[in-house]
Enzyme design. Structure first.
Site, PDB file in Angstrom:
ATOM      1  N   ARG A 106       0.822  -1.219   0.000  1.00  0.00           N
ATOM      2  CA  ARG A 106       0.000   0.000   0.000  1.00  0.00           C
ATOM      3  C   ARG A 106       0.854   1.267   0.000  1.00  0.00           C
ATOM      4  O   ARG A 106       0.417   2.310  -0.466  1.00  0.00           O
ATOM      5  CB  ARG A 106      -0.940  -0.007   1.200  1.00  0.00           C
ATOM      6  N   TYR A 136      -8.501  14.854  -6.448  1.00  0.00           N
ATOM      7  CA  TYR A 136      -8.796  16.155  -5.834  1.00  0.00           C
ATOM      8  C   TYR A 136      -8.023  16.295  -4.534  1.00  0.00           C
ATOM      9  O   TYR A 136      -7.762  15.319  -3.853  1.00  0.00           O
ATOM     10  CB  TYR A 136     -10.295  16.353  -5.571  1.00  0.00           C
ATOM     11  N   LYS A 192      -8.704  18.977   6.221  1.00  0.00           N
ATOM     12  CA  LYS A 192      -9.622  18.774   7.350  1.00  0.00           C
ATOM     13  C   LYS A 192      -9.751  20.129   8.029  1.00  0.00           C
ATOM     14  O   LYS A 192      -8.733  20.799   8.288  1.00  0.00           O
ATOM     15  CB  LYS A 192      -9.066  17.736   8.324  1.00  0.00           C
ATOM     16  N   GLN A 236      -8.463   3.491  -3.918  1.00  0.00           N
ATOM     17  CA  GLN A 236      -8.114   4.842  -3.458  1.00  0.00           C
ATOM     18  C   GLN A 236      -6.666   4.878  -3.022  1.00  0.00           C
ATOM     19  O   GLN A 236      -6.160   3.935  -2.425  1.00  0.00           O
ATOM     20  CB  GLN A 236      -9.082   5.264  -2.346  1.00  0.00           C
ATOM     21  N   SER A 263     -16.414  13.790   6.424  1.00  0.00           N
ATOM     22  CA  SER A 263     -16.483  14.661   5.243  1.00  0.00           C
ATOM     23  C   SER A 263     -17.505  15.776   5.438  1.00  0.00           C
ATOM     24  O   SER A 263     -17.241  16.930   5.104  1.00  0.00           O
ATOM     25  CB  SER A 263     -16.854  13.841   3.999  1.00  0.00           C
TER      26      SER A 263
HETATM   27  O1  76R Z   1      -6.312   2.965   5.095  1.00  0.00           O
HETATM   28  C1  76R Z   1      -7.324   2.254   5.291  1.00  0.00           C
HETATM   29  O2  76R Z   1      -7.863   1.517   4.464  1.00  0.00           O
HETATM   30  C2  76R Z   1      -7.946   2.348   6.622  1.00  0.00           C
HETATM   31  C3  76R Z   1      -9.157   3.161   6.577  1.00  0.00           C
HETATM   32  C4  76R Z   1      -8.956   4.521   5.941  1.00  0.00           C
HETATM   33  C5  76R Z   1      -8.195   5.603   6.390  1.00  0.00           C
HETATM   34  C6  76R Z   1      -7.316   5.709   7.616  1.00  0.00           C
HETATM   35  C7  76R Z   1      -9.590   4.932   4.714  1.00  0.00           C
HETATM   36  C8  76R Z   1     -10.389   4.106   3.932  1.00  0.00           C
HETATM   37  N1  76R Z   1      -9.276   6.232   4.465  1.00  0.00           N
HETATM   38  C9  76R Z   1      -8.415   6.677   5.447  1.00  0.00           C
HETATM   39  C10 76R Z   1      -7.819   7.931   5.557  1.00  0.00           C
HETATM   40 MN1  76R Z   1     -10.076   7.408   3.029  1.00  0.00          MN
HETATM   41  N2  76R Z   1     -10.821   8.531   1.530  1.00  0.00           N
HETATM   42  C11 76R Z   1     -10.782   9.912   1.478  1.00  0.00           C
HETATM   43  C12 76R Z   1     -11.644  10.342   0.419  1.00  0.00           C
HETATM   44  O3  76R Z   1     -14.423  12.820  -0.705  1.00  0.00           O
HETATM   45  C13 76R Z   1     -14.322  12.663   0.526  1.00  0.00           C
HETATM   46  O4  76R Z   1     -15.300  12.870   1.294  1.00  0.00           O
HETATM   47  C14 76R Z   1     -13.027  12.242   1.139  1.00  0.00           C
HETATM   48  C15 76R Z   1     -11.964  11.787   0.119  1.00  0.00           C
HETATM   49  C16 76R Z   1     -12.145   9.225  -0.209  1.00  0.00           C
HETATM   50  C17 76R Z   1     -13.084   9.165  -1.383  1.00  0.00           C
HETATM   51  C18 76R Z   1     -11.624   8.083   0.514  1.00  0.00           C
HETATM   52  C19 76R Z   1     -11.896   6.753   0.189  1.00  0.00           C
HETATM   53  N3  76R Z   1      -9.085   9.017   3.758  1.00  0.00           N
HETATM   54  C20 76R Z   1      -8.155   9.007   4.753  1.00  0.00           C
HETATM   55  C21 76R Z   1      -7.604  10.337   4.896  1.00  0.00           C
HETATM   56  C22 76R Z   1      -6.518  10.762   5.877  1.00  0.00           C
HETATM   57  C23 76R Z   1      -7.252  11.314   7.082  1.00  0.00           C
HETATM   58  C24 76R Z   1      -6.425  11.691   8.257  1.00  0.00           C
HETATM   59  O5  76R Z   1      -5.338  11.161   8.448  1.00  0.00           O
HETATM   60  O6  76R Z   1      -6.929  12.554   9.007  1.00  0.00           O
HETATM   61  C25 76R Z   1      -8.248  11.137   3.980  1.00  0.00           C
HETATM   62  C26 76R Z   1      -8.017  12.610   3.707  1.00  0.00           C
HETATM   63  C27 76R Z   1      -9.174  10.305   3.286  1.00  0.00           C
HETATM   64  C28 76R Z   1     -10.044  10.754   2.300  1.00  0.00           C
HETATM   65  N4  76R Z   1     -10.996   5.726   2.242  1.00  0.00           N
HETATM   66  C29 76R Z   1     -10.932   4.452   2.723  1.00  0.00           C
HETATM   67  C30 76R Z   1     -11.611   5.681   0.993  1.00  0.00           C
HETATM   68  C31 76R Z   1     -11.915   4.309   0.693  1.00  0.00           C
HETATM   69  C32 76R Z   1     -12.553   3.835  -0.616  1.00  0.00           C
HETATM   70  C33 76R Z   1     -11.502   3.541   1.762  1.00  0.00           C
HETATM   71  C34 76R Z   1     -11.607   2.052   1.940  1.00  0.00           C
HETATM   72  C35 76R Z   1     -10.314   1.422   1.499  1.00  0.00           C
HETATM   73  C36 76R Z   1     -10.329  -0.069   1.608  1.00  0.00           C
HETATM   74  O7  76R Z   1     -10.711  -0.596   2.659  1.00  0.00           O
HETATM   75  O8  76R Z   1      -9.943  -0.692   0.610  1.00  0.00           O
END
Ligand code: 76R
Length: 248
Positions: free
Chosen positions: A130, A144, A148, A184, A222
């Site tokens: 990953r 995009y 936060k 993602q 979000s």
């Molecule tokens: O990494 C992991 O799979 C664990 C769960 C997870 C984390 C920690 C996760 C899962 N994300 C994490 C962190 Mn996410 N993610 C976004 C967006 O458009 C929006 O509203 C937000 C944009 C999408 C579409 C998305 C998709 N994620 C984050 C972080 C860092 C936050 C922090 O550290 O404060 C951001 C900015 C962010 C934003 N996220 C997932 C997804 C998807 C599809 C998953 C599931 C992945 C999987 O299980 O395969």
């Protein structure tokens, strides 16, 4: 001080968005265009070899709409390599027929909000995969940048680790519902670029971008804390499709 999430960093990333100067491209003679296409082809081949060697990955997509015409998304081991590759492209004949539209510098990031298990995560093959991902060759890309929020009433950075962890759990659950449909890659850009994260999504069905992003809008992370930059959406460009796009 509040507890910061721990992060693991992987490959460095550059999203390099370019537009084509069609007037100049059309004004060039056949020979000049052939040289430009050859040099572009050589670069694309080189990037393919880097991917095969496991030292980086590249995604090439056309961009729909007026924000840009195409994007190169590079993942490499160091900022030096990222810089070299950007400069190598800038030196090509083809680059003379492009203009810079937008760029984004970041690094692949995993956080410990939902981390589980014992031992050093950096040694685990699934974590390494990953942090150094081979970018999928899905039909579509969506990129995009986002932040936060840090407002008085809604300040992500003032929430306790426990509160953030619980909010991220719900975020992750929604995301997991798109397993197999959307891939993602979250890249961190605090200290590197104008937003805090880059969100890069890959899918064969572009409607899955809309559905995922829409569903997440209702999730507290979000809905309350997300701030978003411009969205870029595009179609996969293979060597052949790139040549096709440039054909007059
Ligand atoms: O990494 C992991 O799979 C664990 C769960 C997870 C984390 C920690 C996760 C899962 N994300 C994490 C962190 Mn996410 N993610 C976004 C967006 O458009 C929006 O509203 C937000 C944009 C999408 C579409 C998305 C998709 N994620 C984050 C972080 C860092 C936050 C922090 O550290 O404060 C951001 C900015 C962010 C934003 N996220 C997932 C997804 C998807 C599809 C998953 C599931 C992945 C999987 O299980 O395969």
């Amino acid at each position: 001080m509040n507890e910061a999430a721990l992060t693991l960093e992987g490959w460095y990333a550059l999203h390099d968005f370019r537009s084509i100067d069609w007037t100049a491209w059309k004004a060039a003679d056949d020979e000049e265009r052939a040289v430009a296409l050859d040099e572009l082809h050589v670069l694309l081949q080189e990037w393919g070899s880097i991917e095969e060697a496991g030292t980086g990955s590249t995604a090439v997509y056309s961009i729909i709409g007026q924000k840009a015409d195409f994007v190169f998304m590079y993942l490499r081991e160091s900022l030096e390599e990222i810089n070299q590759i950007e400069t190598a492209f800038n030196k090509t004949t083809f680059a003379q027929y492009t203009t810079k539209a937008y760029s984004y510098v970041s690094v692949v990031e995993l956080s410990n909000y939902l981390a589980s298990g014992e031992g050093d995560p950096r040694q685990k093959p699934e974590v390494i995969a990953r942090l150094q991902p081979v970018l999928p060759k899905s039909k579509h890309i969506c990129f995009y940048p986002m932040n936060k929020k840090r407002e008085l009433a809604d300040n992500w950075y003032m929430l306790s680790m426990e509160e953030r962890r619980s909010l991220m759990r719900s975020h992750g659950l929604i995301g997991r519902g798109y397993a197999g449909k959307v891939k993602q890659i979250i890249t961190g850009s605090v200290g590197f670029d104008d937003w805090e994260w880059g969100v890069t999504l890959f899918a064969d069905d572009p409607l899955q971008f809309k559905k995922l992003v829409y569903e997440m809008r209702f999730d507290e992370v979000s809905a309350r804390y997300g701030e978003f930059g411009s969205f870029y959406v595009g179609n996969l460009l293979t060597d052949e499709l790139f040549a096709e796009m440039l054909k007059l």
